[in-house]
Scaffold this motif. Sequence first.
Motif, PDB file in Angstrom:
ATOM      1  N   PHE A  15      60.641 -18.355  14.228  1.00  0.00           N
ATOM      2  CA  PHE A  15      59.310 -18.660  14.738  1.00  0.00           C
ATOM      3  C   PHE A  15      58.341 -17.422  14.953  1.00  0.00           C
ATOM      4  O   PHE A  15      57.032 -17.414  15.107  1.00  0.00           O
ATOM      5  N   PHE A  16      58.944 -16.245  15.422  1.00  0.00           N
ATOM      6  CA  PHE A  16      57.939 -15.212  15.545  1.00  0.00           C
ATOM      7  C   PHE A  16      57.396 -14.711  14.296  1.00  0.00           C
ATOM      8  O   PHE A  16      56.002 -14.480  14.400  1.00  0.00           O
ATOM      9  N   PRO A  17      57.798 -14.550  13.101  1.00  0.00           N
ATOM     10  CA  PRO A  17      57.270 -14.243  11.982  1.00  0.00           C
ATOM     11  C   PRO A  17      56.117 -15.405  11.489  1.00  0.00           C
ATOM     12  O   PRO A  17      55.054 -15.011  11.293  1.00  0.00           O
ATOM     13  N   VAL A  18      56.649 -16.637  11.824  1.00  0.00           N
ATOM     14  CA  VAL A  18      55.787 -17.591  11.603  1.00  0.00           C
ATOM     15  C   VAL A  18      54.458 -17.402  12.377  1.00  0.00           C
ATOM     16  O   VAL A  18      53.343 -17.823  12.114  1.00  0.00           O
ATOM     17  N   ILE A  21      52.194 -15.305  11.368  1.00  0.00           N
ATOM     18  CA  ILE A  21      51.240 -15.563   9.929  1.00  0.00           C
ATOM     19  C   ILE A  21      49.998 -16.251  10.690  1.00  0.00           C
ATOM     20  O   ILE A  21      48.986 -15.953  10.119  1.00  0.00           O
ATOM     21  N   LEU A  22      50.381 -17.343  11.517  1.00  0.00           N
ATOM     22  CA  LEU A  22      49.252 -18.158  11.914  1.00  0.00           C
ATOM     23  C   LEU A  22      48.079 -17.276  12.618  1.00  0.00           C
ATOM     24  O   LEU A  22      47.067 -17.387  12.632  1.00  0.00           O
ATOM     25  N   LEU A  23      48.739 -16.348  13.605  1.00  0.00           N
ATOM     26  CA  LEU A  23      47.578 -15.583  14.170  1.00  0.00           C
ATOM     27  C   LEU A  23      46.808 -14.787  13.441  1.00  0.00           C
ATOM     28  O   LEU A  23      45.592 -14.491  13.540  1.00  0.00           O
ATOM     29  N   ASN A  24      47.393 -14.217  12.320  1.00  0.00           N
ATOM     30  CA  ASN A  24      46.576 -13.449  11.464  1.00  0.00           C
ATOM     31  C   ASN A  24      45.832 -14.225  10.547  1.00  0.00           C
ATOM     32  O   ASN A  24      44.716 -13.925  10.201  1.00  0.00           O
ATOM     33  N   LEU A  25      46.156 -15.347  10.025  1.00  0.00           N
ATOM     34  CA  LEU A  25      45.314 -16.315   9.396  1.00  0.00           C
ATOM     35  C   LEU A  25      44.067 -16.797  10.075  1.00  0.00           C
ATOM     36  O   LEU A  25      42.957 -16.869   9.665  1.00  0.00           O
ATOM     37  N   LEU A  26      44.235 -16.927  11.428  1.00  0.00           N
ATOM     38  CA  LEU A  26      43.225 -17.480  12.281  1.00  0.00           C
ATOM     39  C   LEU A  26      42.181 -16.525  12.755  1.00  0.00           C
ATOM     40  O   LEU A  26      40.923 -16.579  13.027  1.00  0.00           O
ATOM     41  N   LEU A  27      42.917 -15.198  13.143  1.00  0.00           N
ATOM     42  CA  LEU A  27      42.230 -14.211  13.948  1.00  0.00           C
ATOM     43  C   LEU A  27      41.975 -12.925  13.350  1.00  0.00           C
ATOM     44  O   LEU A  27      41.373 -12.147  13.827  1.00  0.00           O
ATOM     45  N   GLY A  28      42.676 -12.610  11.979  1.00  0.00           N
ATOM     46  CA  GLY A  28      42.580 -11.680  11.368  1.00  0.00           C
ATOM     47  C   GLY A  28      41.403 -10.845  11.011  1.00  0.00           C
ATOM     48  O   GLY A  28      41.150  -9.666  11.308  1.00  0.00           O
ATOM     49  N   LEU A  42      54.388  -6.659  15.136  1.00  0.00           N
ATOM     50  CA  LEU A  42      54.966  -7.173  16.528  1.00  0.00           C
ATOM     51  C   LEU A  42      56.026  -8.314  16.256  1.00  0.00           C
ATOM     52  O   LEU A  42      57.093  -8.624  16.997  1.00  0.00           O
ATOM     53  N   ALA A  43      55.507  -9.279  15.257  1.00  0.00           N
ATOM     54  CA  ALA A  43      56.192 -10.454  14.839  1.00  0.00           C
ATOM     55  C   ALA A  43      57.463 -10.050  14.409  1.00  0.00           C
ATOM     56  O   ALA A  43      58.597 -10.708  14.843  1.00  0.00           O
ATOM     57  N   PHE A 128      48.284  -9.167   2.660  1.00  0.00           N
ATOM     58  CA  PHE A 128      49.516  -8.595   2.432  1.00  0.00           C
ATOM     59  C   PHE A 128      50.391  -8.870   3.558  1.00  0.00           C
ATOM     60  O   PHE A 128      51.733  -9.013   3.602  1.00  0.00           O
ATOM     61  N   PHE A 129      49.823  -8.775   4.763  1.00  0.00           N
ATOM     62  CA  PHE A 129      50.845  -8.691   5.900  1.00  0.00           C
ATOM     63  C   PHE A 129      51.233 -10.200   6.083  1.00  0.00           C
ATOM     64  O   PHE A 129      52.138 -10.287   6.775  1.00  0.00           O
ATOM     65  N   VAL A 130      50.252 -11.278   5.696  1.00  0.00           N
ATOM     66  CA  VAL A 130      50.936 -12.570   6.020  1.00  0.00           C
ATOM     67  C   VAL A 130      51.866 -12.792   5.053  1.00  0.00           C
ATOM     68  O   VAL A 130      52.795 -13.588   5.214  1.00  0.00           O
ATOM     69  N   PHE A 131      52.137 -12.392   3.671  1.00  0.00           N
ATOM     70  CA  PHE A 131      52.911 -12.548   2.746  1.00  0.00           C
ATOM     71  C   PHE A 131      54.160 -11.962   3.268  1.00  0.00           C
ATOM     72  O   PHE A 131      55.242 -12.327   3.114  1.00  0.00           O
ATOM     73  N   LEU A 132      54.214 -10.578   3.946  1.00  0.00           N
ATOM     74  CA  LEU A 132      55.117  -9.931   4.489  1.00  0.00           C
ATOM     75  C   LEU A 132      55.915 -10.673   5.513  1.00  0.00           C
ATOM     76  O   LEU A 132      57.208 -10.798   5.592  1.00  0.00           O
ATOM     77  N   ASN A 133      55.172 -11.145   6.414  1.00  0.00           N
ATOM     78  CA  ASN A 133      55.789 -12.143   7.458  1.00  0.00           C
ATOM     79  C   ASN A 133      56.424 -13.379   7.007  1.00  0.00           C
ATOM     80  O   ASN A 133      57.451 -13.646   7.603  1.00  0.00           O
TER      81      ASN A 133
END
Length: 660
Positions: A15-18, A21-28, A42-43, A128-133
Amino acid sequence: MNFETVLPLAPWVVFFPVLGILLNLLLGKRLGEKGIGIIASLAAGLSFGVAVLLALGLAGHPEGATYPFLRWLAVGDFVADWNFRVDTLSVTMMLVVAGVGSLIHIYSIGYMHADVRHNGEPGRFRRFFVFLNLFVAAMMILVSADNFLMLFVGWEGVGLCSYLLIGFWFEKGAGGIANAQAAKKAFVVNRIGDFGLLIAIFLIFYNFGSLDFETVFAQAPQVAAALPGVILAITLFMLLGVTGKSAQLPLYVWLPDAMAGPTPVSALIHAATMVTAGVYLVARSQALYQQVVLAQDVVMWVGAATAFFAATIAVGQYDIKKVLAYSTISQLGFMVTAVGMGAAVAGMFHLVTHAFFKALLFLGAGSVILGMEHGHEHAAAHGSHTEGHHSAFDPQDMRNMGGLREKMPLTFWVYLIGALALAGIAPLSGFFSKDEILADASLHHPAVYLVLTAAAFLTAFYVARQLAMVFFGKPRSEAAAGAAESPAVVTVPLVILAVLAAVGGLLNFPTTHWLEKWLEHSLYGVEPARFILSVALISLAVALTGLLIGWLVYGRKPLEDARQPDPLARPLNGLFLALEHKWWVDELYQAVVVKPYLRLAQFLAQPVDQGVIDGLVNGVGNLLRSTAQSWRRIQNGYVRSYALTILLGVVLVVTYLVLR
């Protein structure tokens, strides 16, 4: 720590990596690069924290447990639940994935800040960080799975992430398509391996009636006694999956091309975590493999042959990451050999230490590349064009390096630690983990022992070659002369990994065997860890000899010019040419598989698809169109024409009725 208290935390490793992903997609976009990097790191770090808590809980409950999460599939009598398996084997993998992954996330903040600008696409930082998470989440699903079907979901998830990250700069590379082709190659080759794993899963379901680990492993002896051929088929098809995911003969060919992805990808996915999934699968499935000696022997020899074969190729490569890629394939061969021999603890021990020193080496190579790019751009900014156009200069070619020991001293020292650990020099971690595999082979499989010892010698030799070409001598390009040390966000993770690579051997030190005692609760039929002094001394002597010969060839008289031929080119002649061209395996695949497939596809596309199938479909369409055009002539819009048509129709009807 109470195990029942921490067990419900198990889903949070995913859940933490997911959530990251969601936070960076919405707020990145609002947070900027620093915010994106912090959230993603942090995730991964919180996922590691959960893994640590689970490990502490297991200390008092080492047999582990399964945490039921939800009912996933229910078809007739078949039920597949989405449950999280928390035992010492799965938590060991969680700690490696999230621990090393967190360091690589932090490193990536600095590396990708420079890389996206070097490639002219700053907007891809968030992607890149979305893919990494996403990768961390998929890998956590794989290692926490309680059944083969859930494991396969994670297995395919990491394959998808590998494809996305190898092709991250999909429009770059030779001809503007090389990186995209590398990603496609990885995807296709892994699908071959995944087909094997799928067949194995189908056979397990058909013959066991379940895909749950505990049910399948408990029934394995009975099924093996009644249907030994079935267990052999399951384990060999599973091995096909391993050769794809863990880059073993003959499906290893995708991993060297995967270096097209950014360097943190090479470190996380293609050195420390994803490629070890096949090793984990065989270790987890020891209850099946130990029922069929033939399957164990096949796994063992595939691993040993891969270890030696890949090491030979690494000797002749010039790309700093390609050398490490073939080294990774070789070291994975050591791990596969170990789990094939039944020495699963030794295999897992080497998996953990390899994650430390190979991630260190890849990230160190990334630091070197950053330094070379900085030096090249500095030279270009001051009007020096002796190295050619920006796109023509290769910052990864070791022939363009030299003298970086003085330009990048911190990178040099941490890289040296990782390199010596890879070579198996005591008391660094690689010495202890590799020695356990060699010790087990020396007792039961002398021929395998000789093959692995030869691979160990070549490993030490190409380590010395790389160190000499990259860090010693004089700079062989203006980029090397202008290189500068990387920022702290890059070097601090390197220092931490260097410490782990140095002391990681304590995990299963010969006098404590801590990792063996930890894993014996999860592994089926654990082979006792062995430390044989004579084998260890021979191993150390072989490694030192390899380093010495490598230094005599490359270090005593370093290359002075990037165009100078390799010192081995003349004495080895055709043999070195074969090593440079990777034994022409890619060309063989092109001739035997790819070109015949393309010719068949062209034939099916031209005469069959476009000729016959399209011809029939288009023919029907043409017939209808011509018929419609003929009938259009009577639709002219004149009332008198329609009245005449009606009159003729009436006459015809009356005539028919009269004649009837």
